[in-house]
Scaffold this active site. Structure first.
Site, PDB file in Angstrom:
ATOM      1  N   GLN A  60      98.299  70.406 -32.659  1.00 35.17           N
ATOM      2  CA  GLN A  60      99.346  70.354 -31.652  1.00 35.17           C
ATOM      3  C   GLN A  60      98.723  69.494 -30.544  1.00 35.17           C
ATOM      4  O   GLN A  60      97.692  69.848 -29.992  1.00 35.17           O
ATOM      5  CB  GLN A  60      99.647  71.792 -31.198  1.00 35.17           C
ATOM      6  CG  GLN A  60     100.797  71.982 -30.226  1.00 35.17           C
ATOM      7  CD  GLN A  60     100.671  71.248 -28.933  1.00 35.17           C
ATOM      8  OE1 GLN A  60     101.387  70.254 -28.705  1.00 35.17           O
ATOM      9  NE2 GLN A  60      99.760  71.655 -28.074  1.00 35.17           N
ATOM     10  N   ILE A  61      99.312  68.328 -30.220  1.00 34.33           N
ATOM     11  CA  ILE A  61      98.585  67.370 -29.371  1.00 34.33           C
ATOM     12  C   ILE A  61      99.095  67.285 -27.936  1.00 34.33           C
ATOM     13  O   ILE A  61      98.542  66.522 -27.143  1.00 34.33           O
ATOM     14  CB  ILE A  61      98.594  65.935 -29.966  1.00 34.33           C
ATOM     15  CG1 ILE A  61     100.017  65.370 -30.014  1.00 34.33           C
ATOM     16  CG2 ILE A  61      97.937  65.908 -31.320  1.00 34.33           C
ATOM     17  CD1 ILE A  61     100.032  63.852 -30.054  1.00 34.33           C
ATOM     18  N   PHE A  73      99.375  59.330 -36.239  1.00 33.77           N
ATOM     19  CA  PHE A  73      98.932  58.048 -35.662  1.00 33.77           C
ATOM     20  C   PHE A  73      97.482  57.730 -36.048  1.00 33.77           C
ATOM     21  O   PHE A  73      97.204  56.707 -36.698  1.00 33.77           O
ATOM     22  CB  PHE A  73      99.135  58.148 -34.138  1.00 33.77           C
ATOM     23  CG  PHE A  73      98.314  57.227 -33.288  1.00 33.77           C
ATOM     24  CD1 PHE A  73      98.200  55.879 -33.584  1.00 33.77           C
ATOM     25  CD2 PHE A  73      97.677  57.722 -32.143  1.00 33.77           C
ATOM     26  CE1 PHE A  73      97.450  55.031 -32.766  1.00 33.77           C
ATOM     27  CE2 PHE A  73      96.940  56.895 -31.323  1.00 33.77           C
ATOM     28  CZ  PHE A  73      96.805  55.551 -31.643  1.00 33.77           C
ATOM     29  N   SER A 124      88.707  66.319 -27.716  1.00 36.37           N
ATOM     30  CA  SER A 124      89.243  65.391 -26.723  1.00 36.37           C
ATOM     31  C   SER A 124      88.349  65.291 -25.496  1.00 36.37           C
ATOM     32  O   SER A 124      88.239  66.247 -24.731  1.00 36.37           O
ATOM     33  CB  SER A 124      90.638  65.863 -26.292  1.00 36.37           C
ATOM     34  OG  SER A 124      91.057  65.109 -25.174  1.00 36.37           O
ATOM     35  N   LYS A 138      90.471  73.133 -27.889  1.00 34.80           N
ATOM     36  CA  LYS A 138      89.559  72.102 -28.428  1.00 34.80           C
ATOM     37  C   LYS A 138      88.111  72.535 -28.203  1.00 34.80           C
ATOM     38  O   LYS A 138      87.261  72.380 -29.078  1.00 34.80           O
ATOM     39  CB  LYS A 138      89.815  70.743 -27.763  1.00 34.80           C
ATOM     40  CG  LYS A 138      91.109  70.063 -28.213  1.00 34.80           C
ATOM     41  CD  LYS A 138      91.030  69.595 -29.655  1.00 34.80           C
ATOM     42  CE  LYS A 138      92.237  68.750 -30.056  1.00 34.80           C
ATOM     43  NZ  LYS A 138      92.263  68.432 -31.493  1.00 34.80           N
ATOM     44  N   GLY A 146      98.654  69.051 -13.432  1.00 30.14           N
ATOM     45  CA  GLY A 146      97.665  68.990 -14.518  1.00 30.14           C
ATOM     46  C   GLY A 146      97.136  67.588 -14.799  1.00 30.14           C
ATOM     47  O   GLY A 146      96.237  67.418 -15.621  1.00 30.14           O
ATOM     48  N   LEU A 170     103.955  67.351 -41.370  1.00 28.48           N
ATOM     49  CA  LEU A 170     104.943  66.350 -40.937  1.00 28.48           C
ATOM     50  C   LEU A 170     105.681  66.786 -39.668  1.00 28.48           C
ATOM     51  O   LEU A 170     106.798  66.337 -39.430  1.00 28.48           O
ATOM     52  CB  LEU A 170     105.943  66.030 -42.070  1.00 28.48           C
ATOM     53  CG  LEU A 170     105.318  65.454 -43.353  1.00 28.48           C
ATOM     54  CD1 LEU A 170     106.405  65.178 -44.398  1.00 28.48           C
ATOM     55  CD2 LEU A 170     104.549  64.160 -43.067  1.00 28.48           C
ATOM     56  N   TYR A 189      95.422  73.523 -24.263  1.00 30.41           N
ATOM     57  CA  TYR A 189      95.031  72.523 -25.265  1.00 30.41           C
ATOM     58  C   TYR A 189      93.528  72.261 -25.197  1.00 30.41           C
ATOM     59  O   TYR A 189      92.827  72.257 -26.213  1.00 30.41           O
ATOM     60  CB  TYR A 189      95.817  71.226 -24.997  1.00 30.41           C
ATOM     61  CG  TYR A 189      95.347  70.022 -25.781  1.00 30.41           C
ATOM     62  CD1 TYR A 189      95.737  69.825 -27.107  1.00 30.41           C
ATOM     63  CD2 TYR A 189      94.526  69.048 -25.192  1.00 30.41           C
ATOM     64  CE1 TYR A 189      95.319  68.715 -27.824  1.00 30.41           C
ATOM     65  CE2 TYR A 189      94.098  67.935 -25.902  1.00 30.41           C
ATOM     66  CZ  TYR A 189      94.498  67.765 -27.210  1.00 30.41           C
ATOM     67  OH  TYR A 189      94.073  66.656 -27.922  1.00 30.41           O
TER      68      TYR A 189
END
Ligand SMILES: NC(=O)c1ccc[n+]([C@@H]2O[C@H](COP(=O)([O-])OP(=O)(O)OC[C@H]3O[C@@H](n4cnc5c(N)ncnc54)[C@H](O)[C@@H]3O)[C@@H](O)[C@H]2O)c1
Length: 308
Positions: A75-76, A11, A116, A145, A270, A33, A141
């Site tokens: 990995q988002i 994106f 993030s 980061k 969360g 991908l 996550y």
């Protein structure tokens, strides 16, 4: 410049890669991908399909002659990181280190790392925070980061690497995929296209739901252009405006010119109640300010969505 954009089929990364191509740079995209799409790739960019943690990726980063690596691949999903922290760290810690080490060997000039702001600060008190606010990561996550940011500090201090960290707020815009857990704008637009009433999650004391700093992808792209030439260290990239989920849902309906009822649900484990970023440092040092208001950004996103 010769630039390697990781995650450049996704994106945000694909739109950054496109802008770099348009600015006259020679761009190579590295992406496995896993969530990105081939159709997002800028036709003028070279494409290498590989995992960022692989020897092939290290070889590319070490021998490709790049001046800059712009690192968007990750990995988002926060819930996926909770379910499988080891898999999250394989991409988000080891994949990053793989590229940093290769870049060090290749005397890379600059590494732009996407972090993030919505995740690393943890729960906030109801006012936008600046970069000096202590990081309190609340998920694997967010921990990964933050670890990435610290690794960049290390490579800057010990190896003289030029490093810029962009801590994004909640990004929305064309090409965002309506994953089940993220991308609320994309989810709301899907609901309107399909006539499915969405569920808005809210704490008992927040009738409009949680508040987030929604930032248009076009503004994010401009921050990545600025970071090629300017800045060192960590920058918040957002609008500083906190919008609750109900307000967002109404704004999406206005942009679409459609109306639909919604359901209500309790907050999920969360979920952070409030998140917004003070971006004065990016204005001072990168010369970057957000330009798109919510109505404008949503109108552009809806126009793209209806072309699909
Ligand atoms: N979307 C947001 O609101 C937001 C907010 C803060 C930070 N970010 C960060 O921005 C970056 C881009 O996110 P996005 O929203 O465009 O997501 P996305 O899923 O569209 O893009 C991620 C891209 O990375 C690729 N990828 C994932 N793991 C990989 C691996 N191991 N090796 C190679 N390629 C891999 C995917 O195929 C995809 O093309 C991520 O680093 C994300 O953490 C996004």
């Amino acid at each position: 410049m010769k630039i390697l954009v990781t995650g450049g089929a996704g994106f945000i990364g694909s739109q950054v890669a496109q802008a770099y191509v348009q600015a006259g740079h020679q761009v190579t995209v590295l992406d496995d991908l896993s969530s990105g799409k081939r159709e997002n790739l800028p036709p003028q960019a070279e494409f290498v399909e590989a995992d960022i943690a692989s020897p092939q990726a290290a070889e590319l980063a070490a021998t490709g002659g790049f001046q800059v690596i712009n690192h968007h691949a990750a990995q988002i999903s926060v819930p996926a990181s909770v379910a499988d922290p080891v898999h999250d760290a394989q991409s988000n810690v080891l994949g990053l280190l793989n590229l940093l080490e290769a870049g060090r060997r290749a005397k890379l000039e600059r590494f732009i790392f996407v972090s993030s702001g919505g995740a690393v600060y943890g729960e906030l008190e109801g006012a936008p925070v600046s970069e000096s606010f202590p990081a309190r990561p609340m998920s694997p996550y967010a921990v990964a980061k933050r670890a990435g940011e610290l690794y960049l500090d290390y490579y800057a201090a010990q190896h003289g690497l030029g490093t810029v960290v962009l801590r994004y707020a909640n990004v929305y815009g064309p090409r965002q995929i309506p994953h089940a857990e993220a991308g609320v704008v994309a989810i709301f637009m899907d609901c309107l296209v399909n006539g499915v009433e969405p569920t808005i999650y809210r704490p008992e004391d927040m009738p409009g739901g949680m508040k987030r700093d929604y930032t248009f992808v076009g503004d994010i792209v401009r921050a990545n252009l600025a970071a090629l030439e300017r800045g060192h260290g960590i920058y918040n990239i957002g609008t500083g405006v906190a919008t609750d989920t109900l307000e967002l849902w109404r704004a999406v309906q206005r942009a679409a010119g459609r109306e639909l009822a919604n359901h209500w649900g309790p907050v999920r484990a969360g979920d952070i109640r409030y998140s917004a970023l003070d971006c004065a440092k990016a204005a001072d040092e990168l010369g970057w300010r957000p330009q798109s208001g919510l109505a404008d950004g949503l109108a552009q996103t809806w126009a793209w969505r209806t072309e699909q």
